[in-house]
Scaffold this motif. Structure first.
Motif, PDB file in Angstrom:
ATOM      1  N   UNK A 106     -12.456  31.529 -42.811  1.00  0.00           N
ATOM      2  CA  UNK A 106     -10.956  30.957 -43.135  1.00  0.00           C
ATOM      3  C   UNK A 106     -10.814  29.599 -42.827  1.00  0.00           C
ATOM      4  N   UNK A 107     -11.636  29.267 -41.717  1.00  0.00           N
ATOM      5  CA  UNK A 107     -11.332  27.614 -40.983  1.00  0.00           C
ATOM      6  C   UNK A 107     -11.999  26.962 -42.240  1.00  0.00           C
ATOM      7  N   UNK A 108     -13.377  27.165 -42.397  1.00  0.00           N
ATOM      8  CA  UNK A 108     -14.050  26.405 -43.492  1.00  0.00           C
ATOM      9  C   UNK A 108     -13.026  26.316 -44.992  1.00  0.00           C
ATOM     10  N   UNK A 109     -12.427  27.357 -45.237  1.00  0.00           N
ATOM     11  CA  UNK A 109     -11.519  26.919 -46.807  1.00  0.00           C
ATOM     12  C   UNK A 109     -10.388  26.297 -46.153  1.00  0.00           C
ATOM     13  N   UNK A 110      -9.958  26.619 -45.197  1.00  0.00           N
ATOM     14  CA  UNK A 110      -8.563  25.611 -44.669  1.00  0.00           C
ATOM     15  C   UNK A 110      -9.063  24.280 -44.725  1.00  0.00           C
ATOM     16  N   UNK A 111     -10.215  23.895 -44.092  1.00  0.00           N
ATOM     17  CA  UNK A 111     -10.616  22.473 -44.182  1.00  0.00           C
ATOM     18  C   UNK A 111     -10.923  21.924 -45.533  1.00  0.00           C
ATOM     19  N   UNK A 112     -11.502  22.946 -46.495  1.00  0.00           N
ATOM     20  CA  UNK A 112     -11.842  22.208 -47.760  1.00  0.00           C
ATOM     21  C   UNK A 112     -10.639  22.100 -48.678  1.00  0.00           C
ATOM     22  N   UNK A 113      -9.685  22.919 -48.491  1.00  0.00           N
ATOM     23  CA  UNK A 113      -8.360  22.898 -49.501  1.00  0.00           C
ATOM     24  C   UNK A 113      -7.109  22.615 -48.930  1.00  0.00           C
ATOM     25  N   UNK A 114      -6.571  22.864 -47.660  1.00  0.00           N
ATOM     26  CA  UNK A 114      -5.331  22.447 -47.417  1.00  0.00           C
ATOM     27  C   UNK A 114      -5.030  21.047 -47.153  1.00  0.00           C
ATOM     28  N   UNK A 115      -6.182  20.142 -46.773  1.00  0.00           N
ATOM     29  CA  UNK A 115      -5.968  18.720 -46.841  1.00  0.00           C
ATOM     30  C   UNK A 115      -5.261  17.971 -47.974  1.00  0.00           C
ATOM     31  N   UNK A 116      -5.727  18.658 -49.227  1.00  0.00           N
ATOM     32  CA  UNK A 116      -5.358  18.004 -50.244  1.00  0.00           C
ATOM     33  C   UNK A 116      -4.093  18.922 -50.915  1.00  0.00           C
ATOM     34  N   UNK A 117      -3.848  20.209 -50.855  1.00  0.00           N
ATOM     35  CA  UNK A 117      -2.926  21.274 -51.360  1.00  0.00           C
ATOM     36  C   UNK A 117      -1.785  20.712 -50.722  1.00  0.00           C
ATOM     37  N   UNK A 118      -1.715  20.706 -49.387  1.00  0.00           N
ATOM     38  CA  UNK A 118      -0.367  20.528 -48.684  1.00  0.00           C
ATOM     39  C   UNK A 118       0.118  19.005 -48.691  1.00  0.00           C
ATOM     40  N   UNK A 119      -0.651  18.030 -48.843  1.00  0.00           N
ATOM     41  CA  UNK A 119      -0.480  16.408 -48.886  1.00  0.00           C
ATOM     42  C   UNK A 119       0.156  16.531 -50.243  1.00  0.00           C
ATOM     43  N   UNK A 120      -0.527  17.029 -51.433  1.00  0.00           N
ATOM     44  CA  UNK A 120       0.343  16.724 -52.808  1.00  0.00           C
ATOM     45  C   UNK A 120       1.607  17.508 -52.718  1.00  0.00           C
ATOM     46  N   UNK A 121       1.485  18.723 -52.236  1.00  0.00           N
ATOM     47  CA  UNK A 121       3.119  19.321 -52.075  1.00  0.00           C
ATOM     48  C   UNK A 121       4.055  18.689 -51.483  1.00  0.00           C
ATOM     49  N   UNK A 122       3.773  18.094 -50.370  1.00  0.00           N
ATOM     50  CA  UNK A 122       4.813  17.154 -49.457  1.00  0.00           C
ATOM     51  C   UNK A 122       5.233  16.250 -50.393  1.00  0.00           C
ATOM     52  N   UNK A 123       4.242  15.580 -51.330  1.00  0.00           N
ATOM     53  CA  UNK A 123       4.549  14.228 -52.136  1.00  0.00           C
ATOM     54  C   UNK A 123       5.573  14.777 -53.270  1.00  0.00           C
ATOM     55  N   UNK A 124       5.271  15.893 -53.979  1.00  0.00           N
ATOM     56  CA  UNK A 124       5.959  16.652 -55.009  1.00  0.00           C
ATOM     57  C   UNK A 124       7.210  16.933 -54.646  1.00  0.00           C
ATOM     58  N   UNK A 125       7.589  17.377 -53.235  1.00  0.00           N
ATOM     59  CA  UNK A 125       8.900  17.847 -52.681  1.00  0.00           C
ATOM     60  C   UNK A 125       9.502  16.697 -52.219  1.00  0.00           C
ATOM     61  N   UNK A 126       8.907  15.767 -51.952  1.00  0.00           N
ATOM     62  CA  UNK A 126       9.604  14.224 -51.727  1.00  0.00           C
ATOM     63  C   UNK A 126      10.177  13.705 -53.072  1.00  0.00           C
ATOM     64  N   UNK A 127       9.268  13.544 -53.857  1.00  0.00           N
ATOM     65  CA  UNK A 127       9.715  13.175 -55.430  1.00  0.00           C
ATOM     66  C   UNK A 127      10.833  14.055 -55.909  1.00  0.00           C
TER      67      UNK A 127
END
Length: 293
Positions: A106-127
């Motif tokens: 689970x941590x391996x997939x966390x490392x690979x995906x959330x780094x991009x998904x959460x950051x883009x999600x926050x940018x969209x929310x801000x926009x």
């Protein structure tokens, strides 16, 4: 006209002219004020900017000379420094998590995906919800990432999993999960010796602080603080970073906030939430006029 008079010791009045302002100075100040004013972002421009910026970031990061020997020497120095001060916890965390298969996968997939998904999600929310604060907060993220590129060039560093003579476990290789651009079949697409500073931490703390400062739902604000803390555990447990790499990421983020503060004259979260298309003051609130008799 426009002059004042003063009386000298001899009783004579002399005209003292007022300095005449240079119109060009006013024009320059007005132009700078408009550039620094929060403005509503444009979707096409933001998508293009993010795409080009990420492509440029990846190109530069991966074009930095790997300097394998120097990167491994730096890793040995950091590990020895942490051991000397009794703060070398990475290996113990790495082994403990690796013993629980479902957790480490689970941590391996966390490392690979959330780094991009959460950051883009926050940018969209801000926009969508905070357009007046979007540009300033985005400036923090971009400046943080830019200064990190300088760190990769000046201080090549191998992650713990690539150190020779140490008992770190490369959790992606051992458990055969797709969890790192620097392991397995993807290792030739990324610079494996760009561990300092950690942008997993720089970006996750940016996300956490933004959510905590601007979200209105209490549990969402708490989640914003939990996210970077969880990311720190993940980067250490998967042996992708020393925890001191996280300190480097936070320092880069602090620099990014400093640049935004100097440019906008205010922290991003303190800027108006809504602005008109041309920038400037917040959008007016239209109230119905009282009826006349």
């Amino acid at each position: 006209m426009g002059d004042t008079t003063v009386t000298t010791l001899e009783g004579r009045e002399q005209a003292v002219p007022h300095p005449v302002a240079d119109p060009a100075d006013g024009v320059e100040r007005g132009r700078l004020r408009r550039l620094r004013a929060p403005r509503r972002p444009r979707l096409w421009f933001e998508i293009l900017l993010i795409a080009v910026s990420y492509w440029t970031y990846s190109l530069i990061r991966n074009a930095v000379p790997e300097q394998k020997a120097e990167a491994l020497r730096n890793a040995d120095r950091i590990w020895e420094l942490e051991q000397r001060f009794g703060i070398a916890v990475e290996q113990a965390v790495n082994h403990a998590v690796n013993s629980v298969t479902w957790l480490v996968v689970g941590m391996n997939y966390y490392y690979a995906t959330l780094h991009f998904v959460v950051t883009l999600g926050v940018l969209v929310w801000l926009y969508r919800s905070h357009p007046g604060r979007y540009a300033a907060t985005r400036l923090v993220l971009f400046t943080t990432t830019g200064i990190a590129l300088v760190g990769y060039y000046l201080y090549p560093l191998a992650p713990p999993r690539l150190m020779s003579g140490q008992d770190f476990v490369d959790t992606v290789m051992v458990h055969q999960t797709w969890g790192s651009m620097a392991s397995g079949d993807l290792k030739n697409m990324s610079n494996q010796y760009a561990a300092m500073p950690s942008m997993h931490i720089g970006w996750s703390v940016w996300c956490g602080l933004t959510i905590f400062a601007l979200a209105t739902v209490p549990w969402v604000r708490v989640l914003g603080l939990v996210y970077p803390a969880g990311t720190l555990v993940v980067i250490v447990a998967t042996a992708n970073h020393f925890w001191l790499d996280a300190v480097g990421g936070v320092l880069c983020l602090a620099f990014g906030y400093g640049v935004a503060l100097l440019w906008y004259g205010s922290p991003p979260h303190a800027l108006p939430r809504l602005v008109p298309d041309g920038g400037g003051s917040p959008l007016p609130v239209h109230r119905p006029r009282p009826a006349r008799d």
